[in-house]
Design a protein around this motif. Sequence first.
Motif, PDB file in Angstrom:
ATOM      1  N   ARG A   3      -4.818 -10.180 -25.887  1.00  0.00           N
ATOM      2  CA  ARG A   3      -5.335  -9.215 -25.140  1.00  0.00           C
ATOM      3  C   ARG A   3      -6.742  -9.767 -24.807  1.00  0.00           C
ATOM      4  O   ARG A   3      -7.535 -10.401 -25.520  1.00  0.00           O
TER       5      ARG A   3
ATOM      6  N   THR B 295      -0.173 -12.058 -22.009  1.00  0.00           N
ATOM      7  CA  THR B 295      -1.584 -12.042 -21.795  1.00  0.00           C
ATOM      8  C   THR B 295      -1.887 -10.754 -21.152  1.00  0.00           C
ATOM      9  O   THR B 295      -1.386 -10.191 -20.163  1.00  0.00           O
ATOM     10  N   LEU B 296      -2.641  -9.889 -21.746  1.00  0.00           N
ATOM     11  CA  LEU B 296      -2.848  -8.791 -21.434  1.00  0.00           C
ATOM     12  C   LEU B 296      -4.466  -8.378 -20.931  1.00  0.00           C
ATOM     13  O   LEU B 296      -5.400  -8.735 -21.745  1.00  0.00           O
TER      14      LEU B 296
ATOM     15  N   SER C 239      -2.233  -1.892 -28.412  1.00  0.00           N
ATOM     16  CA  SER C 239      -1.029  -2.547 -28.337  1.00  0.00           C
ATOM     17  C   SER C 239      -0.151  -2.406 -29.531  1.00  0.00           C
ATOM     18  O   SER C 239      -0.504  -2.431 -30.849  1.00  0.00           O
TER      19      SER C 239
ATOM     20  N   ASP D 199     -10.206  -8.165 -23.156  1.00  0.00           N
ATOM     21  CA  ASP D 199     -10.993  -6.861 -22.308  1.00  0.00           C
ATOM     22  C   ASP D 199     -12.119  -7.232 -21.590  1.00  0.00           C
ATOM     23  O   ASP D 199     -12.775  -8.185 -21.587  1.00  0.00           O
TER      24      ASP D 199
ATOM     25  N   PHE E 243      -0.055  -0.871 -20.875  1.00  0.00           N
ATOM     26  CA  PHE E 243       0.184  -1.239 -22.259  1.00  0.00           C
ATOM     27  C   PHE E 243       1.831  -1.032 -22.653  1.00  0.00           C
ATOM     28  O   PHE E 243       2.065  -1.785 -23.382  1.00  0.00           O
TER      29      PHE E 243
ATOM     30  N   ALA F 165      -7.192  -5.904 -19.931  1.00  0.00           N
ATOM     31  CA  ALA F 165      -7.504  -4.594 -20.114  1.00  0.00           C
ATOM     32  C   ALA F 165      -8.756  -4.234 -19.598  1.00  0.00           C
ATOM     33  O   ALA F 165      -9.619  -4.843 -20.001  1.00  0.00           O
TER      34      ALA F 165
END
Length: 225
Positions: A73, A56-57, A66, A75, A42, A59
């Motif tokens: 994001r 682009t995250l 964030s 998940d 993060f 997680a």
Amino acid sequence: ADDIKSKSPLADVRVLVTAGPTYEAIDPVRFIGNHSSGKMGFALADELAALGADVTLIAGPTAQLSKQKSIKRTDVVSAAQMLDACLQHFDKARACIMCAAVADYTPAVVADQKIKKQDDELTIALIKTTDILKTLGAQKRTGQILVGFALETENEVQYAIDKLKRKNLDLIVLNSLNDSGAGFKSDTNKVTLIDRTLKATVYDLKSKTEVAKDICAKVVELIKK
Ligand code: CTP
Ligand code: CA
């Protein structure tokens, strides 16, 4: 204009980041996981976005939030879901930083009902997960930058170099567990960065925010080459 450029060296550059652990289901109420907090990933996503990147995250299960509003994001829970999400975004990414602590093994079968207590011993068969980083390394195009992490407890630098080569990386971040204060749940980290020239740069123990700045500076340098 030069001033804006130096403050936003990653303006419009697409970067894919993974963070956190993965959870591998055993049955409807249990899983195999690890202690990754997601803090390092993060922090990286926030720093990249602050440098202007289009982040682009992906997680795994984590309580982290964030700071940068621009971060997109997704998940996921399991290693298989993380792989799918990464493959969806990989082609368009200029750089990928795979910080997640992905499970190496997952239960061979997921029981569809809660497993009942029976014998004194219980064995759960596990099968290897797909190595996400290695899969992306094999698909990497010219100009794409791929960054991996390594957690080692012995022969640290040699094992990290082996991973850099085996997974076709441009940079590997070796996490040192030897120094007190560094690690999974802590707010600090001590890293060594190793690039393709096999030059190893050792950094001091510092906050994960500061470590993220060091890693991003190196990524900016690699992108500009
Ligand atoms: N990694 C991955 N997919 C996996 C396992 C690991 O993408 N199924 C990535 C991690 O995100 C990390 C890097 O590979 O960037 C190294 O992870 P690490 O656990 O240190 O190495 P492994 O290759 O899994 O080898 P080992 O655990 O045996 O040291
Ligand atoms: Ca591993």
